[in-house]
Design a protein around this motif. Structure first.
Motif, PDB file in Angstrom:
ATOM      1  N   PHE A   1       5.657   1.575  -1.503  1.00  0.00           N
ATOM      2  CA  PHE A   1       5.501   1.451  -0.054  1.00  0.00           C
ATOM      3  C   PHE A   1       5.916   2.740   0.649  1.00  0.00           C
ATOM      4  O   PHE A   1       5.230   3.218   1.564  1.00  0.00           O
ATOM      5  CB  PHE A   1       6.344   0.284   0.472  1.00  0.00           C
ATOM      6  CG  PHE A   1       5.792  -1.069   0.119  1.00  0.00           C
ATOM      7  CD1 PHE A   1       4.495  -1.232  -0.322  1.00  0.00           C
ATOM      8  CD2 PHE A   1       6.603  -2.201   0.218  1.00  0.00           C
ATOM      9  CE1 PHE A   1       3.993  -2.482  -0.651  1.00  0.00           C
ATOM     10  CE2 PHE A   1       6.113  -3.456  -0.105  1.00  0.00           C
ATOM     11  CZ  PHE A   1       4.801  -3.598  -0.550  1.00  0.00           C
ATOM     12  N   ILE A   2       7.041   3.315   0.224  1.00  0.00           N
ATOM     13  CA  ILE A   2       7.543   4.541   0.853  1.00  0.00           C
ATOM     14  C   ILE A   2       6.589   5.707   0.627  1.00  0.00           C
ATOM     15  O   ILE A   2       6.222   6.423   1.546  1.00  0.00           O
ATOM     16  CB  ILE A   2       8.953   4.875   0.319  1.00  0.00           C
ATOM     17  CG1 ILE A   2       9.965   3.825   0.790  1.00  0.00           C
ATOM     18  CG2 ILE A   2       9.392   6.270   0.779  1.00  0.00           C
ATOM     19  CD1 ILE A   2      11.342   3.978   0.186  1.00  0.00           C
ATOM     20  N   ILE A   3       6.180   5.889  -0.649  1.00  0.00           N
ATOM     21  CA  ILE A   3       5.291   7.013  -0.998  1.00  0.00           C
ATOM     22  C   ILE A   3       3.942   6.880  -0.286  1.00  0.00           C
ATOM     23  O   ILE A   3       3.398   7.859   0.237  1.00  0.00           O
ATOM     24  CB  ILE A   3       5.078   7.064  -2.517  1.00  0.00           C
ATOM     25  CG1 ILE A   3       6.384   7.472  -3.200  1.00  0.00           C
ATOM     26  CG2 ILE A   3       3.972   8.070  -2.871  1.00  0.00           C
ATOM     27  CD1 ILE A   3       6.297   7.466  -4.719  1.00  0.00           C
ATOM     28  N   SER A   4       3.406   5.655  -0.248  1.00  0.00           N
ATOM     29  CA  SER A   4       2.090   5.459   0.371  1.00  0.00           C
ATOM     30  C   SER A   4       2.136   5.745   1.863  1.00  0.00           C
ATOM     31  O   SER A   4       1.188   6.305   2.430  1.00  0.00           O
ATOM     32  CB  SER A   4       1.595   4.031   0.139  1.00  0.00           C
ATOM     33  OG  SER A   4       2.465   3.078   0.728  1.00  0.00           O
ATOM     34  N   GLN A   5       3.228   5.381   2.525  1.00  0.00           N
ATOM     35  CA  GLN A   5       3.333   5.623   3.974  1.00  0.00           C
ATOM     36  C   GLN A   5       3.567   7.106   4.275  1.00  0.00           C
ATOM     37  O   GLN A   5       3.053   7.636   5.246  1.00  0.00           O
ATOM     38  CB  GLN A   5       4.443   4.759   4.588  1.00  0.00           C
ATOM     39  CG  GLN A   5       4.160   3.274   4.541  1.00  0.00           C
ATOM     40  CD  GLN A   5       2.803   2.923   5.142  1.00  0.00           C
ATOM     41  OE1 GLN A   5       2.405   3.435   6.174  1.00  0.00           O
ATOM     42  NE2 GLN A   5       2.081   2.043   4.467  1.00  0.00           N
TER      43      GLN A   5
END
Length: 211
Positions: A203-207
């Protein structure tokens, strides 16, 4: 009347397709059901439903577009990712003896499943994306079809999908605990913890990549 029933069935199908995708709520349902029994699943879904009711109120208040904005998605993705990593770490580190679970169980711990249903919802950025897109479209479709009755039909169909699927998962997981050794249980908890943490990192990397 037939159109409303068909709309509710369609909402059930769409809700089920989303519930079937493994995610934080699925993982927490498995881990909590092993420890607390079948009741954990419905309690988690109840927490999830309470969060969705709030989302529906927000959308009806005209804030749906804000939730779907890039800035909101970034903030929710980063914060939600961190929460999932923390939950995953705690699950990974759990080292419980199954035979002691029932004697340690109490009302407060059972309500923990309800809270986890809320946490796994608000910490998942795709929860907000779904409601800002698909959920928004279905709500307005329901309004156009039969007003408040249409929204009620959508809600019932959608929530029955969640309750049905996660109750099945909860029942299967709780039955498994009767035949599971402490070693196997802790392996399951480690897998669940790693999965939650990986979801949080994703979630963090994708955002970060989208912002």
């Amino acid at each position: 009347m037939i159109e409303i029933v068909l709309f509710a069935l369609t909402s059930f199908g769409v809700g089920l397709s989303g519930a079937l995708v493994p995610g934080p709520m699925f993982t927490v349902t498995v881990s909590d059901s092993i420890k607390k029994g079948f009741i954990a699943g419905p309690l988690i879904v109840l927490g999830h439903i309470m969060t969705e009711i709030l989302m529906m109120v927000v959308i009806l208040a005209g804030l749906g577009q804000i939730l779907g904005s890039q800035t909101a998605a970034f903030i929710i993705g980063i914060f939600g990712g961190l929460v999932l990593i923390f939950m995953g770490y705690n699950t990974y580190r759990s080292n419980t003896v199954l035979s002691s679970i029932e004697t340690e169980e109490n009302g407060i711990q059972k309500y923990g499943s309800f809270i986890k249903g809320i946490i796994t919802s608000v910490s998942n950025p795709y929860f907000f994306i779904w409601w800002a897109t698909i959920g928004l479209a279905f709500m307005f479709k329901g309004l156009a079809l039969a007003g408040i009755l249409g929204i009620l039909a959508f809600s019932i169909g959608h929530w029955l999908a969640d309750l049905s699927w996660f109750s099945i998962i909860s029942f299967a997981s709780s039955r498994g605990s009767k035949f599971m050794s402490d070693k196997t249980y802790n392996v399951v908890m480690i897998i669940c913890g790693i999965f939650l943490s990986l979801l949080g990192i994703y979630f963090i990397i994708s955002q970060i990549g989208l912002f």
